[in-house]
Design an enzyme around this catalytic site. Structure first.
Site, short mmCIF file in Angstrom:
data_model
loop_
_atom_site.label_atom_id
_atom_site.label_comp_id
_atom_site.label_asym_id
_atom_site.label_seq_id
_atom_site.Cartn_x
_atom_site.Cartn_y
_atom_site.Cartn_z
N ARG A 95 0.89 -1.17 0.00
CA ARG A 95 0.00 0.00 0.00
C ARG A 95 0.92 1.22 0.00
O ARG A 95 1.69 1.41 0.96
CB ARG A 95 -0.92 0.00 1.22
CG ARG A 95 -1.61 1.34 1.44
CD ARG A 95 -2.75 1.25 2.43
NE ARG A 95 -3.91 0.61 1.83
CZ ARG A 95 -5.16 0.69 2.31
NH1 ARG A 95 -5.40 1.38 3.40
NH2 ARG A 95 -6.15 0.09 1.70
N HIS A 122 -7.02 0.97 -6.69
CA HIS A 122 -7.32 0.11 -5.52
C HIS A 122 -8.02 -1.15 -6.03
O HIS A 122 -9.20 -1.38 -5.78
CB HIS A 122 -8.20 0.87 -4.53
CG HIS A 122 -8.23 0.28 -3.16
ND1 HIS A 122 -7.48 -0.83 -2.78
CD2 HIS A 122 -8.93 0.64 -2.04
CE1 HIS A 122 -7.72 -1.12 -1.52
NE2 HIS A 122 -8.59 -0.25 -1.05
N GLN A 125 -10.05 -3.61 -3.72
CA GLN A 125 -11.38 -3.08 -3.37
C GLN A 125 -12.37 -3.36 -4.48
O GLN A 125 -13.50 -3.78 -4.25
CB GLN A 125 -11.27 -1.57 -3.11
CG GLN A 125 -12.59 -0.94 -2.75
CD GLN A 125 -13.13 -1.42 -1.42
OE1 GLN A 125 -12.43 -1.39 -0.41
NE2 GLN A 125 -14.37 -1.88 -1.39
N ASP A 213 -17.07 7.41 -2.14
CA ASP A 213 -15.82 7.28 -1.39
C ASP A 213 -15.54 8.66 -0.78
O ASP A 213 -16.17 9.66 -1.15
CB ASP A 213 -14.68 6.84 -2.32
CG ASP A 213 -13.34 6.66 -1.61
OD1 ASP A 213 -13.32 6.53 -0.37
OD2 ASP A 213 -12.29 6.66 -2.31
N CYS A 253 -16.45 2.01 -0.17
CA CYS A 253 -15.28 1.19 0.15
C CYS A 253 -14.95 1.21 1.64
O CYS A 253 -14.32 0.30 2.15
CB CYS A 253 -14.07 1.65 -0.65
SG CYS A 253 -13.66 3.39 -0.40
N ARG A 281 -14.07 -8.23 1.12
CA ARG A 281 -12.65 -7.94 0.88
C ARG A 281 -11.80 -9.20 1.11
O ARG A 281 -10.86 -9.46 0.36
CB ARG A 281 -12.18 -6.80 1.79
CG ARG A 281 -12.74 -5.42 1.44
CD ARG A 281 -12.20 -4.94 0.09
NE ARG A 281 -10.76 -5.03 0.03
CZ ARG A 281 -9.92 -4.08 0.44
NH1 ARG A 281 -10.40 -2.95 0.88
NH2 ARG A 281 -8.61 -4.27 0.35
N1 CP Z 1 -11.38 0.06 1.89
C1 CP Z 1 -10.13 -0.02 2.40
O1 CP Z 1 -9.16 -0.22 1.67
O2 CP Z 1 -10.07 0.13 3.74
P1 CP Z 1 -8.73 0.26 4.60
O3 CP Z 1 -8.08 1.58 4.19
O4 CP Z 1 -9.17 0.26 6.03
O5 CP Z 1 -7.82 -0.88 4.27
N1 NVA Z 2 -9.69 6.96 -1.71
C1 NVA Z 2 -9.38 6.52 -0.36
C2 NVA Z 2 -9.71 5.08 -0.22
C3 NVA Z 2 -9.47 4.50 1.14
C4 NVA Z 2 -9.74 3.03 1.20
C5 NVA Z 2 -7.92 6.79 -0.06
O1 NVA Z 2 -7.09 6.62 -0.96
O2 NVA Z 2 -7.63 7.20 1.06
#
Ligand code: CP
Ligand code: NVA
Length: 301
Positions: A95, A122, A125, A213, A253, A281
């Site tokens: 990540r 992502h 997701q 989101d 999400c 997920r």
């Molecule tokens: N939706 C999602 O990726 O959640 P987290 O940021 O908690 O992993």
């Molecule tokens: N768009 C958000 C998604 C979090 C799961 C981010 O990147 O923070």
């Protein structure tokens, strides 16, 4: 060597296979006796937990690593960290802030790389999103999903996954937060039917799913005041769900910034499927890893 940096790293047939494996009650134990490194530059609740449990369910051992702990790109180059982790692990999930970081990891070619969220995409997701919609609607061909808000990482991956499965993808958000030409070309290349709307009420009318989101993603905290002002009028509330129609489900999400992009009444209301979506997920991650470390390797793809 195959990776999952974005949904269109999969063919339509492979996407279908991943979704089938996600609901396989006896998935192949492709990680038996092996490790998977899970490297995080940002916080996570769903992604870390779902990936750790998916790895366990495939016979493997997950290793959570904070990027600062290994000094990613500081103490050691991204490439050398990747080579090091590949000495101990069959797969690397990351990540990251900059999508180029997961591209650099994949380019090393030492181990399959899974993007666990970047500024660009992502995909894990999106796999859970389409799995949830399939469970609710059956065949997704011809169904409509409307995304309301920021044309961000979550939207790009959702648009590819939903569109590759034949859904009509609609978007509404303020100018300055819409998809650029490169993203639109990428959707077109993947055969995604995509339409943009100025007015949220028009965009959601008749939709099978309404998706939102956060307006301020991780790493964008300095832009919060401007973003909250720019997104005014794009909140998913009860009246927007009424404009969509009673068939419309609500997806997000998570984490939700309640009172910003969505109201409590919608997240907690009868149309909401955000908790089955969150639970998916883990199933989607398991399906992806079962494919990536199983069939994708066996066929030499
Ligand atoms: N939706 C999602 O990726 O959640 P987290 O940021 O908690 O992993
Ligand atoms: N768009 C958000 C998604 C979090 C799961 C981010 O990147 O923070």
């Amino acid at each position: 060597m195959r990776h999952l940096l974005e949904i269109d790293d999969l063919s339509v047939a492979e996407l279908g296979r991943v979704l089938d494996l996600a609901v396989d009650p006896s998935p192949p134990q492709v990680l038996d006796g092996q490790g998977m490194a899970l490297l995080f530059e940002k916080p996570s609740a769903r992604t870390r937990n779902s990936m750790e449990m998916a790895v366990v369910q495939l016979g493997g051992h997950p290793m959570y690593i904070q990027a600062a702990e290994v000094g990613l790109g500081v103490r050691e180059s991204v490439e050398d960290v990747t080579r090091t982790l590949a000495c101990f692990h069959a797969c690397l999930g990351a990540r990251v802030f900059d999508h180029a970081t997961v591209e650099a990891m994949a380019a090393v070619g030492a181990v399959p790389v899974v993007n666990m969220l970047s500024d660009g995409a992502h995909p894990l997701q999106a796999l859970a999103d389409v799995l949830t919609m399939k469970q609710e609607m059956g065949d997704l061909a011809g169904r409509v999903v409307t995304y309301v808000g920021d044309g961000n990482n979550v939207f790009r991956s959702l648009a590819l996954a939903a569109g590759m499965l034949g859904m009509e993808v609609r978007f509404t958000g303020p100018p300055g937060y819409r998809l650029g030409d490169i993203d639109r070309d990428r959707l077109a290349t993947a055969g995604v039917g995509f339409e943009e709307f100025d007015r949220p009420e028009e965009a959601v009318a008749g939709a099978d799913a309404v998706y939102s989101d956060v307006w301020v993603s991780m790493g964008q905290e300095d832009e919060k005041v401007k973003r909250l002002a720019d997104f005014e009028g794009f909140q998913v509330d009860g009246s927007l769900m009424d404009a969509a129609g009673e068939q419309a489900l609500f997806l997000h999400c998570l984490p939700a910034h309640r009172g910003e992009e969505v109201t409590d009444g919608v997240v907690d209301g009868p149309s909401s499927r955000v908790w089955p979506q969150a639970a998916n997920r883990m199933h989607a991650a398991r399906g992806l890893l079962a494919w990536l470390l199983g069939e994708a390797q066996e066929t030499g793809q």
